[in-house]
Design an enzyme around this catalytic site. Structure first.
Site, PDB file in Angstrom:
ATOM      1  N   HIS A  75     -13.740  -4.048 -10.307  1.00 19.05           N
ATOM      2  CA  HIS A  75     -12.834  -2.955  -9.953  1.00 19.05           C
ATOM      3  C   HIS A  75     -12.820  -1.886 -11.043  1.00 19.05           C
ATOM      4  CE1 HIS A  75      -8.887  -0.925  -9.734  1.00 19.05           C
ATOM      5  NE2 HIS A  75      -9.014  -1.072  -8.425  1.00 19.05           N
ATOM      6  N   LYS A  94       0.834  -1.196   0.000  1.00 22.80           N
ATOM      7  CA  LYS A  94       0.000   0.000   0.000  1.00 22.80           C
ATOM      8  C   LYS A  94       0.874   1.254   0.000  1.00 22.80           C
ATOM      9  CE  LYS A  94      -4.455  -1.038   2.208  1.00 22.80           C
ATOM     10  NZ  LYS A  94      -5.267  -0.432   1.169  1.00 22.80           N
ATOM     11  N   GLU A 133      -1.590  -9.435   4.485  1.00 16.78           N
ATOM     12  CA  GLU A 133      -2.912  -9.886   4.058  1.00 16.78           C
ATOM     13  C   GLU A 133      -2.735 -10.849   2.885  1.00 16.78           C
ATOM     14  OE1 GLU A 133      -7.174  -7.934   2.951  1.00 16.78           O
ATOM     15  OE2 GLU A 133      -5.535  -7.560   1.555  1.00 16.78           O
TER      16      GLU A 133
END
Length: 248
Positions: free
Chosen positions: A204, A94, A188
């Site tokens: 998406h 991220k 994750e």
């Protein structure tokens, strides 16, 4: 004209003394408050940037560790079961802006301490499998690795999201060894089939293009229907796959 011999002698001490007095009256050079504040802020930002890079590097290391583990599992299953359950593996880290935005949604201050404390999906690994039973088999294999800690499991295959999204989300803590310490870093792991991944990719794209209706078609309802159709096809394909395994 006065006689030069009658003028008082030149006193070097007097001149030097005057210069010293003038020097003492001038304040020494110093950074003014107007300059010190932006300098301090720049130093703080540079320090924060360095610490952020250090933290991100830890998550990158944990992500690579997870990728290697899945690679080993796939190779071992191929050796013993004569098939590769993993189609491919993807990974991502991220971005800081996304991390701090998520902290805001959680109602937490955007600090580095909160980033490590509350955000569990900074490092992400997505494992794409051929069949649904491969997804659950890999989860059980992860449970058997005694140095891994399973933090949470969210089964969106058995319980799809309202929009039709299906996948298995697992948060694990994996040990990462550094020069002077060992840390358990969260990663994750998303486990899904090829069909689930195809559906998620389409959803998406539509979501980020803000497309709700295309030529009179409600894309949300259509996506839900596609998800149900894919689920049915996968169930039938799994029956076929198990039958082929029994023949072997």
């Amino acid at each position: 004209m006065p006689d030069a011999s009658q003028q008082p002698p030149f006193d070097h001490r007097l001149v030097v003394g005057e210069a010293q007095e003038e020097t003492e009256e001038r304040p020494p050079f110093s950074v003014t408050d107007d300059l010190r504040e932006p300098i301090d802020e720049l130093t703080r930002l540079k320090d924060m940037e360095a610490k952020t890079r250090e933290i991100i590097q830890k998550y990158q290391a944990a992500m690579r560790e997870m990728e290697v583990r899945f690679e080993i599992l796939d190779q071992d299953l191929n050796l013993k079961k004569h098939r590769n359950p993993i189609h491919h593996v993807e990974s991502r880290i991220k971005k800081p802006a996304s991390i701090f935005e998520k902290l805001g949604r959680y109602g937490k201050e955007p600090t580095l301490e909160n980033m490590e404390r509350y955000i569990m999906d900074i490092a992400g690994v997505r494992v794409i499998c051929s069949y649904i039973h491969d997804v659950y088999n890999l989860l059980e294999l992860l449970r058997k690795q005694d140095d891994l800690t399973i933090v949470t499991v969210k089964d969106y295959i058995a319980n799809p999201k309202p929009n039709g999204y299906r996948s298995l989300h697992v948060i694990v803590r994996i040990p990462v060894y550094f020069l002077d310490n060992k840390e358990l870093i969260p990663v994750e792991v998303q486990l899904r089939t090829i069909a689930m991944d195809f559906w998620a990719s389409l959803e998406h794209d539509l979501k980020y293009k803000a497309v709700s209706e295309v030529e009179g078609i409600d894309s949300r309802d259509e996506l839900k229907d596609c998800s149900r159709i894919i689920e049915d096809v996968e169930a039938r394909m799994q029956i076929l796959a198990r039958a082929l395994e029994m023949d072997d």
